[in-house]
Every structure is written in structure tokens, then in C-alpha cells.
Design a protein around this motif. Structure first.
Motif, short mmCIF file in Angstrom:
data_model
loop_
_atom_site.label_atom_id
_atom_site.label_comp_id
_atom_site.label_asym_id
_atom_site.label_seq_id
_atom_site.Cartn_x
_atom_site.Cartn_y
_atom_site.Cartn_z
N SER A 1 60.40 5.95 20.15
CA SER A 1 60.67 5.64 21.55
C SER A 1 59.58 4.73 22.09
O SER A 1 58.50 4.59 21.49
N ASP A 2 59.85 4.12 23.23
CA ASP A 2 58.82 3.29 23.87
C ASP A 2 57.56 4.09 24.14
O ASP A 2 56.45 3.59 23.97
N ALA A 3 57.74 5.34 24.57
CA ALA A 3 56.58 6.19 24.86
C ALA A 3 55.77 6.48 23.58
O ALA A 3 54.54 6.49 23.61
N GLU A 4 56.47 6.70 22.46
CA GLU A 4 55.76 6.95 21.20
C GLU A 4 55.00 5.70 20.75
O GLU A 4 53.85 5.79 20.31
N VAL A 5 55.64 4.54 20.86
CA VAL A 5 54.97 3.29 20.49
C VAL A 5 53.76 3.06 21.39
O VAL A 5 52.67 2.73 20.90
N ASP A 6 53.93 3.30 22.68
CA ASP A 6 52.80 3.13 23.61
C ASP A 6 51.65 4.08 23.27
O ASP A 6 50.48 3.70 23.36
N GLY A 7 51.98 5.31 22.87
CA GLY A 7 50.94 6.28 22.51
C GLY A 7 50.15 5.83 21.30
O GLY A 7 48.92 5.98 21.25
N ILE A 8 50.83 5.25 20.32
CA ILE A 8 50.14 4.75 19.13
C ILE A 8 49.38 3.47 19.47
O ILE A 8 48.25 3.26 19.01
N ASP A 9 49.99 2.62 20.29
CA ASP A 9 49.28 1.41 20.74
C ASP A 9 47.95 1.75 21.41
O ASP A 9 46.98 1.02 21.26
N ALA A 10 47.92 2.85 22.13
CA ALA A 10 46.70 3.25 22.86
C ALA A 10 45.56 3.59 21.92
O ALA A 10 44.40 3.68 22.35
N LEU A 11 45.85 3.77 20.63
CA LEU A 11 44.81 4.07 19.65
C LEU A 11 44.10 2.81 19.18
O LEU A 11 43.14 2.89 18.41
#
Length: 102
Positions: free
Chosen positions: A71-81
Motif C-alpha cells: 500500500s502507499d502507507a507501507e511504501v511510505d513507511g519503508i521510504d522513511a527508513l
């Protein structure tokens, strides 16, 4: 690198600290897949060139099973790393880290 466009290439191992981060673990649990599969799927969704290395037939087969979408939220969470290094999305301290990818 011989004038080749490597602007969307990422060189790194799939194991290690990144696979133990909460956004990666949560996505793996949500989709019933391994953390390596989550990281490969994330890289594909970001249009990064991905060439996973494995000597295990089991891991090779697993690396091909990316029939889910983050999901967009999952991608964003990994991007934040991201380690906030311009032009890089590097997961480990590798020898290629010193190259200028920009």
C-alpha cells in the motif's frame, strides 16, 4: 560506471538491520510474506533495478513470488527508513557507498 545510467540502481543485501525494522516487519506480516519479499516488492514499486543474489533454490523461488502490492502507507513507511543520502537508497554499509551516484 562506463557512462551507464545507474540513477535507479540500488546495491545491497536484503538481510540485516533493514529487514528488522517495524515497517518492513508489519508489511511482511500483513501480506504473509518474508521481509526479503517485502524489500524486493518495495524496490520494484520504486522502479529500482533489482537483481537478487542467492545460492539457495528456496530463496530464489521466494524472490520470484512478488504477487502482492504494498500500500502507499507501507511504501511510505519503508521510504522513511532512508538514510537521507542524496541519490542513494542504501541498506548497508557496503564498499560501493563511496561512489557518487548523482
Amino acid at each position: 560506471l562506463g557512462g551507464q545510467d545507474v540513477s535507479k540502481a540500488s546495491l545491497s543485501a536484503l538481510g540485516g538491520p533493514l529487514s528488522e525494522q517495524p515497517p518492513v516487519l508489519a508489511a511482511a506480516a500483513a501480506h504473509g510474506v518474508s521481509t526479503a519479499q517485502v524489500l524486493l516488492r518495495w524496490a520494484c514499486q520504486k522502479d529500482f533495478a533489482v537483481i537478487p543474489k542467492s545460492s539457495s533454490l528456496e530463496h530464489m523461488a521466494e524472490n520470484l513470488r512478488l504477487d502482492f502490492e504494498l500500500s502507499d502507507a507501507e511504501v511510505d513507511g519503508i521510504d522513511a527508513l532512508d538514510r537521507a543520502e542524496p541519490g542513494r537508497q542504501c541498506w548497508r554499509n557496503d564498499p560501493l557507498r563511496a561512489l557518487d551516484w548523482a
